[in-house]
Design an enzyme around this catalytic site. Structure first.
Site, PDB file in Angstrom:
ATOM      1  N   ASP A  36     -17.932  76.033  75.438  1.00 17.89           N
ATOM      2  CA  ASP A  36     -17.926  74.597  75.740  1.00 17.89           C
ATOM      3  C   ASP A  36     -16.998  73.814  74.807  1.00 17.89           C
ATOM      4  O   ASP A  36     -17.156  72.612  74.614  1.00 17.89           O
ATOM      5  CB  ASP A  36     -19.348  74.026  75.694  1.00 17.89           C
ATOM      6  CG  ASP A  36     -19.992  74.231  74.339  1.00 17.89           C
ATOM      7  OD1 ASP A  36     -19.399  74.962  73.493  1.00 17.89           O
ATOM      8  OD2 ASP A  36     -21.075  73.674  74.110  1.00 17.89           O
ATOM      9  N   HIS A 239       9.430  84.994  69.222  1.00 25.18           N
ATOM     10  CA  HIS A 239       8.275  84.099  69.368  1.00 25.18           C
ATOM     11  C   HIS A 239       7.096  84.558  68.511  1.00 25.18           C
ATOM     12  O   HIS A 239       5.946  84.524  68.935  1.00 25.18           O
ATOM     13  CB  HIS A 239       7.867  83.979  70.842  1.00 25.18           C
ATOM     14  CG  HIS A 239       8.900  83.250  71.654  1.00 25.18           C
ATOM     15  ND1 HIS A 239       9.076  83.441  73.001  1.00 25.18           N
ATOM     16  CD2 HIS A 239       9.818  82.336  71.291  1.00 25.18           C
ATOM     17  CE1 HIS A 239      10.066  82.686  73.429  1.00 25.18           C
ATOM     18  NE2 HIS A 239      10.532  81.992  72.414  1.00 25.18           N
ATOM     19  N   ASP A 256      10.366  78.033  62.381  1.00 26.45           N
ATOM     20  CA  ASP A 256      10.693  77.206  63.543  1.00 26.45           C
ATOM     21  C   ASP A 256       9.486  76.303  63.752  1.00 26.45           C
ATOM     22  O   ASP A 256       8.444  76.746  64.237  1.00 26.45           O
ATOM     23  CB  ASP A 256      10.943  78.116  64.754  1.00 26.45           C
ATOM     24  CG  ASP A 256      11.393  77.330  65.987  1.00 26.45           C
ATOM     25  OD1 ASP A 256      11.204  76.096  66.023  1.00 26.45           O
ATOM     26  OD2 ASP A 256      11.927  77.971  66.914  1.00 26.45           O
ATOM     27  N   ASP A 267      12.244  69.852  67.149  1.00 24.38           N
ATOM     28  CA  ASP A 267      12.252  71.319  67.243  1.00 24.38           C
ATOM     29  C   ASP A 267      13.315  71.814  66.255  1.00 24.38           C
ATOM     30  O   ASP A 267      14.502  71.762  66.551  1.00 24.38           O
ATOM     31  CB  ASP A 267      12.594  71.705  68.688  1.00 24.38           C
ATOM     32  CG  ASP A 267      12.635  73.212  68.909  1.00 24.38           C
ATOM     33  OD1 ASP A 267      12.274  73.960  67.985  1.00 24.38           O
ATOM     34  OD2 ASP A 267      13.037  73.633  70.009  1.00 24.38           O
ATOM     35  N   HIS A 346      19.210  85.029  72.928  1.00 25.88           N
ATOM     36  CA  HIS A 346      18.764  83.799  73.615  1.00 25.88           C
ATOM     37  C   HIS A 346      19.938  82.840  73.743  1.00 25.88           C
ATOM     38  O   HIS A 346      21.022  83.104  73.232  1.00 25.88           O
ATOM     39  CB  HIS A 346      17.584  83.155  72.882  1.00 25.88           C
ATOM     40  CG  HIS A 346      17.837  82.783  71.446  1.00 25.88           C
ATOM     41  ND1 HIS A 346      18.525  81.641  71.088  1.00 25.88           N
ATOM     42  CD2 HIS A 346      17.504  83.398  70.284  1.00 25.88           C
ATOM     43  CE1 HIS A 346      18.574  81.568  69.771  1.00 25.88           C
ATOM     44  NE2 HIS A 346      17.975  82.629  69.249  1.00 25.88           N
ATOM     45  N   HIS A 350      18.405  73.834  74.499  1.00 25.54           N
ATOM     46  CA  HIS A 350      17.668  73.334  75.667  1.00 25.54           C
ATOM     47  C   HIS A 350      17.517  71.834  75.507  1.00 25.54           C
ATOM     48  O   HIS A 350      17.673  71.299  74.398  1.00 25.54           O
ATOM     49  CB  HIS A 350      16.288  74.011  75.758  1.00 25.54           C
ATOM     50  CG  HIS A 350      15.524  74.015  74.460  1.00 25.54           C
ATOM     51  ND1 HIS A 350      14.798  72.935  74.016  1.00 25.54           N
ATOM     52  CD2 HIS A 350      15.414  74.944  73.474  1.00 25.54           C
ATOM     53  CE1 HIS A 350      14.265  73.224  72.837  1.00 25.54           C
ATOM     54  NE2 HIS A 350      14.636  74.433  72.480  1.00 25.54           N
ATOM     55  N   HIS A 357      10.711  72.215  75.497  1.00 24.23           N
ATOM     56  CA  HIS A 357      11.754  72.636  76.438  1.00 24.23           C
ATOM     57  C   HIS A 357      11.717  71.596  77.535  1.00 24.23           C
ATOM     58  O   HIS A 357      10.987  71.727  78.517  1.00 24.23           O
ATOM     59  CB  HIS A 357      11.481  74.044  76.981  1.00 24.23           C
ATOM     60  CG  HIS A 357      11.542  75.095  75.906  1.00 24.23           C
ATOM     61  ND1 HIS A 357      11.012  76.343  76.021  1.00 24.23           N
ATOM     62  CD2 HIS A 357      12.100  75.056  74.657  1.00 24.23           C
ATOM     63  CE1 HIS A 357      11.229  77.041  74.913  1.00 24.23           C
ATOM     64  NE2 HIS A 357      11.881  76.268  74.071  1.00 24.23           N
ATOM     65  N   GLU A 380      20.854  75.900  68.580  1.00 21.69           N
ATOM     66  CA  GLU A 380      20.064  76.862  67.810  1.00 21.69           C
ATOM     67  C   GLU A 380      20.527  78.304  67.919  1.00 21.69           C
ATOM     68  O   GLU A 380      19.779  79.164  68.371  1.00 21.69           O
ATOM     69  CB  GLU A 380      18.593  76.758  68.224  1.00 21.69           C
ATOM     70  CG  GLU A 380      18.337  76.810  69.732  1.00 21.69           C
ATOM     71  CD  GLU A 380      16.844  76.836  70.049  1.00 21.69           C
ATOM     72  OE1 GLU A 380      16.140  77.661  69.477  1.00 21.69           O
ATOM     73  OE2 GLU A 380      16.401  76.020  70.870  1.00 21.69           O
ATOM     74  N   TYR A 384      19.697  88.446  64.954  1.00 23.00           N
ATOM     75  CA  TYR A 384      18.468  89.171  64.635  1.00 23.00           C
ATOM     76  C   TYR A 384      18.784  90.660  64.583  1.00 23.00           C
ATOM     77  O   TYR A 384      19.212  91.241  65.579  1.00 23.00           O
ATOM     78  CB  TYR A 384      17.408  88.881  65.710  1.00 23.00           C
ATOM     79  CG  TYR A 384      17.305  87.396  66.016  1.00 23.00           C
ATOM     80  CD1 TYR A 384      16.490  86.562  65.253  1.00 23.00           C
ATOM     81  CD2 TYR A 384      18.073  86.814  67.026  1.00 23.00           C
ATOM     82  CE1 TYR A 384      16.426  85.194  65.505  1.00 23.00           C
ATOM     83  CE2 TYR A 384      18.021  85.452  67.280  1.00 23.00           C
ATOM     84  CZ  TYR A 384      17.195  84.640  66.521  1.00 23.00           C
ATOM     85  OH  TYR A 384      17.147  83.294  66.769  1.00 23.00           O
ATOM     86  N   ARG A 402      17.964  82.036  62.270  1.00 28.83           N
ATOM     87  CA  ARG A 402      18.208  81.024  63.301  1.00 28.83           C
ATOM     88  C   ARG A 402      18.327  79.686  62.584  1.00 28.83           C
ATOM     89  O   ARG A 402      17.617  79.435  61.603  1.00 28.83           O
ATOM     90  CB  ARG A 402      17.084  80.985  64.343  1.00 28.83           C
ATOM     91  CG  ARG A 402      17.329  79.911  65.410  1.00 28.83           C
ATOM     92  CD  ARG A 402      16.463  80.056  66.677  1.00 28.83           C
ATOM     93  NE  ARG A 402      15.036  79.929  66.464  1.00 28.83           N
ATOM     94  CZ  ARG A 402      14.174  80.929  66.479  1.00 28.83           C
ATOM     95  NH1 ARG A 402      14.596  82.169  66.673  1.00 28.83           N
ATOM     96  NH2 ARG A 402      12.875  80.721  66.279  1.00 28.83           N
ATOM     97  N   GLU A 404      18.418  75.678  63.729  1.00 29.18           N
ATOM     98  CA  GLU A 404      18.207  74.840  64.913  1.00 29.18           C
ATOM     99  C   GLU A 404      18.118  73.368  64.542  1.00 29.18           C
ATOM    100  O   GLU A 404      17.328  72.984  63.689  1.00 29.18           O
ATOM    101  CB  GLU A 404      16.907  75.259  65.617  1.00 29.18           C
ATOM    102  CG  GLU A 404      16.529  74.355  66.782  1.00 29.18           C
ATOM    103  CD  GLU A 404      15.328  74.862  67.572  1.00 29.18           C
ATOM    104  OE1 GLU A 404      14.436  75.490  66.955  1.00 29.18           O
ATOM    105  OE2 GLU A 404      15.284  74.621  68.781  1.00 29.18           O
TER     106      GLU A 404
END
Ligand code: GLY
Ligand code: MN
Ligand code: MN
Length: 434
Positions: A36, A239, A256, A267, A346, A350, A357, A380, A384, A402, A404
């Site tokens: 709940d 991710h 990130d 972002d 990638h 975006h 996004h 970004e 890797y 990365r 960004e």
């Protein structure tokens, strides 16, 4: 955001719809976390964009040119008992007084009222498929009118995708939106700087994540998406969100993390050495990604196409990978065969806005979209290199980088909204030594 801003958006949409149309837009439902317990409620971005109304179980209806009011809101009735347990509700009266509705009704009355509003309208602006249970109700209301067509009732005969119109509007940020996004970026950039200052070998990734949670909540916001804090090998997982490993000296950590401030996202990604000093190989990869990012940002100006920053980044990265000995061949051929995708899988960015996004088409009529003032995008690029990558010397293993930033297209170029987050090797090492 000012109520006038929401009213302006509704007027703009109604102008595009024309007088023979009606728009119906439900907000999103609450979502259970476990048993709940519910996740903190966040309204649907399209719904918020038009209404500013923060409660669940609400439906906005726009009826351009209607004598008794063009903007109607269906929402939960007030209920003293429920409000003691679950919090305050605006109720239909509050919807009119505080949220600018011309008229408002209890959500329970929608089946009785909506068919009457549909009557005489030709087009229904509605997003099919987003809330399947609601689709059925909308079709049910239209069918009710249809069944009465012999009585001379006019039936809507065309459904138009509401999201298509709204998403195009959302792509162009107003002054108030840019102000809000700048603040979201500034606050997140400050948190990135703080994380650099606090980072020490032996800390857990979640301890750094906690700094972002603290900074965002302290400023009245929250994370725009689950923060990624990945040290060493974890920096190579795009991710990664477990954030539960120990940070070791000699490794890089990739963070990130962006803030949602008054429904608008930032972002930002920064990568830095856990112990404050870039090692030689780390520095080589880092500076390559930074060169690619700066080249990509240079391509952000009105009149250029959406894909130009990506192409610039890919060019710099591919040439650099050849120089470092990580790719072998002629850069032009390697770009054509997308050889860089082994280390850069990638795209370079975006749209950014109420959703991280964000909405908005990237192609129009089959061609990449042309950048225009008021659009906000991320830039970004990254590289890797997981351990045991075939044919890759050991010194490169577990380097994941990365960088960004959030970039606004201005009248004469661009403005990096997240520029306060340290980015050069020098700046980062100085901040970390301080
Ligand atoms: N934080 C998600 C992204 O960078 O696209
Ligand atoms: Mn991003
Ligand atoms: Mn990101």
């Amino acid at each position: 955001m000012d109520q006038k801003e929401f009213a302006r958006r509704r007027r703009q949409l109604m102008r595009m719809m024309g007088h023979d149309a009606i728009a119906i837009l439900p907000t999103r439902a609450e979502c259970t976390r476990n048993r709940d317990v519910e996740y903190p409620y966040r309204p649907d971005s399209d719904f918020h964009y038009l209404t500013g109304f923060p409660e669940p179980q609400a439906v906005a209806v726009l009826v351009p040119g209607r004598d008794h009011g063009e903007y109607l809101l269906f929402c939960r009735d007030r209920d003293p008992e429920m409000e003691i347990w679950h919090g305050r509700r605006a109720g239909p009266e509050g919807a009119v007084e505080r949220f600018g509705a011309d008229d408002a009704f209890p959500i329970g009355d929608i089946d009785d009222i909506l068919p009457g509003l549909l009557e005489g309208r030709e087009k229904v602006f509605y997003t099919m498929g987003a809330v399947p249970e609601f689709d059925k109700r909308v079709i049910g209301w239209v069918n009710r009118i249809r069944s009465q067509s012999r009585a001379g009732r006019r039936t809507p005969d065309e459904f138009v995708s509401l999201d298509h119109f709204l998403h195009d509007m959302r792509l162009y940020k107003s002054r108030a939106e840019i102000r809000t996004m700048r603040r979201a970026a500034n606050l997140a950039a400050a948190a990135h700087r703080c994380a650099m200052q606090l980072c020490r070998p032996g800390m857990m990734e979640y301890e750094l994540e906690a700094e972002f949670l603290y900074a965002f909540r302290k400023a009245g916001g929250e994370p725009a998406y689950p923060s990624i804090v990945g040290g060493g090998a974890n920096a190579c997982i795009l991710h990664y969100t477990e954030n539960d490993a120990e940070l070791a000296a000699g490794e890089l950590v990739l963070i990130d993390a962006g803030m949602e401030h008054e429904y608008y996202a930032s972002d930002i990604t920064r990568t830095f050495p856990v112990d404050g000093r870039f090692r030689k190989a780390q520095r080589a990869v880092y500076e390559l990604v930074l060169d690619a990012q700066l080249a990509a940002i240079e391509q952000v100006y009105p009149g250029n196409t959406w894909n130009a920053p990506h192409e610039a980044a890919v060019k710099v990265l591919t040439r650099g990978l050849v120089k470092l000995g990580l790719l072998d061949g002629r850069p032009s051929a390697l770009i054509k065969e997308q050889a860089y995708r082994r280390f850069y899988m990638h795209r370079t960015g975006h749209w950014l806005g109420m959703d991280v996004h964000d909405v908005g088409d990237y192609k129009v009529g089959g061609e990449w979209r042309v950048l225009e003032p008021g659009m906000v995008l991320t830039v970004e690029p990254g590289l890797y290199i997981p351990a045991r990558s075939k044919g890759v010397a050991r010194k490169w293993w577990n380097i994941g980088v990365r960088i960004e930033d959030d970039v606004l297209v201005t009248r004469d170029g661009h403005d990096v909204l997240s520029k306060k987050a340290p980015k050069t090797v020098e700046d980062i090492e100085t901040v970390m030594a301080g």
